[in-house]
Design an enzyme around this catalytic site. Structure first.
Site, mmCIF file in Angstrom:
data_model
loop_
_atom_site.group_PDB
_atom_site.id
_atom_site.type_symbol
_atom_site.label_atom_id
_atom_site.label_comp_id
_atom_site.label_asym_id
_atom_site.label_seq_id
_atom_site.Cartn_x
_atom_site.Cartn_y
_atom_site.Cartn_z
ATOM 1 N N SER A 1 24.367 -14.305 -6.658
ATOM 2 C CA SER A 1 22.930 -14.497 -6.436
ATOM 3 C C SER A 1 22.201 -14.272 -7.746
ATOM 4 C CB SER A 1 22.412 -13.486 -5.406
ATOM 5 O OG SER A 1 20.998 -13.531 -5.317
ATOM 6 N N TYR B 1 22.277 -4.550 -1.914
ATOM 7 C CA TYR B 1 22.658 -5.971 -1.952
ATOM 8 C C TYR B 1 22.690 -6.468 -3.394
ATOM 9 C CZ TYR B 1 22.285 -11.048 -1.266
ATOM 10 O OH TYR B 1 22.486 -12.401 -1.320
#
Length: 253
Positions: free
Chosen positions: A138, A151
């Site tokens: 990401s 995360y």
């Protein structure tokens, strides 16, 4: 990566980026096998894409990973592409007491899941004439979101692991590719319709285009500045990015 004629296994492919990649690669003439925890959703995707196959997988369970890997190698001996896409993105607050169970679940799913899945299939992939491992990280691997701290940290760790694995496999037929999506309008948290989020169709189209090249990192143009940010002064941009989210938060619902 050759874009057709592969046998491809994708984790977390019942919605969002995973489903988008699965359907795009299916249309290009690949045998695609998708996985996820909910059979009803798997059945929905395969019904919409005749010829696609599926298997239930709990990426947080080492036993489930091992069982699925064994089935894959027996049922699809030409398997040559693994896409580690499954993930979850709960909110947290590193400025307060953290929920240990939530943190462990995030890291087990988003970091250990890809490591374990790849480990179970690595010798099989190395035995293929040409193979590819794709890890979905990401933009937050380079630009952490304070409200999704664990995360973000897990994606940064997977980015690091990807580079180590790429080097370790440099003299094998296995290529290691990292996909680092921007903010894409999916239901990973919820579909907000926020104009700052990249439309899913546009993201999939650009990602497939780049997968057909020799690129080792798949980065859309909109986040190249953020990808290139890490350095001695990186916190300035990180703080500004997070302040923007505080001042103009993602709408809920």
């Amino acid at each position: 990566m050759q874009l057709s004629g592969n046998t491809i296994f994708i984790t977390g492919a019942t919605s969002g980026i995973g489903r988008g990649l699965a359907e795009a690669l299916h249309r290009l003439g690949n045998q695609v096998i998708i996985s996820g925890r909910r059979k009803a959703l798997l059945d929905e995707v395969t019904a919409a894409n005749p010829g696609m196959q599926s298997i239930e997988l709990d990426i947080a369970s080492p036993e489930s990973i091992k069982s699925v890997a064994t089935w894959l190698m027996a049922s699809h001996p030409k398997l040559n592409v693994l896409i580690n896409n499954a993930g979850l993105m709960p909110f947290d607050n590193p400025g307060a007491v953290m929920d240990d169970a939530v943190s462990i679940n995030i890291l087990t799913t988003n970091l250990l899941g890809p490591i374990r899945m790849t480990s179970e299939l690595i010798e099989h992939l190395k035995a293929q004439p040409a193979a590819t491992i794709i890890h979905n990280t990401s933009v937050v691997a380079f630009m952490p979101i304070a409200g999704n701290a664990v995360y973000s940290a897990g994606k940064a760790a997977l980015h690091s692991y990807t580079q180590s694995q790429r080097f370790a496999l440099r003299d094998t037929p296995v290529k290691v590719v990292e996909i680092a999506p921007p903010w894409v309008n999916t239901d990973l948290i919820y579909k907000s319709g926020d104009p700052r989020a990249m439309p899913l169709d546009a993201y999939i189209e650009d990602t497939i285009r780049q997968l057909g090249t020799d690129e080792e990192e798949i980065i859309v143009d909109g986040i190249r500045e953020l990808r290139n940010n890490p350095g001695a002064g990186e916190y300035t941009l990180i703080a500004g990015f997070n302040q923007m989210l505080v001042d103009d938060p993602i709408p809920v619902g």
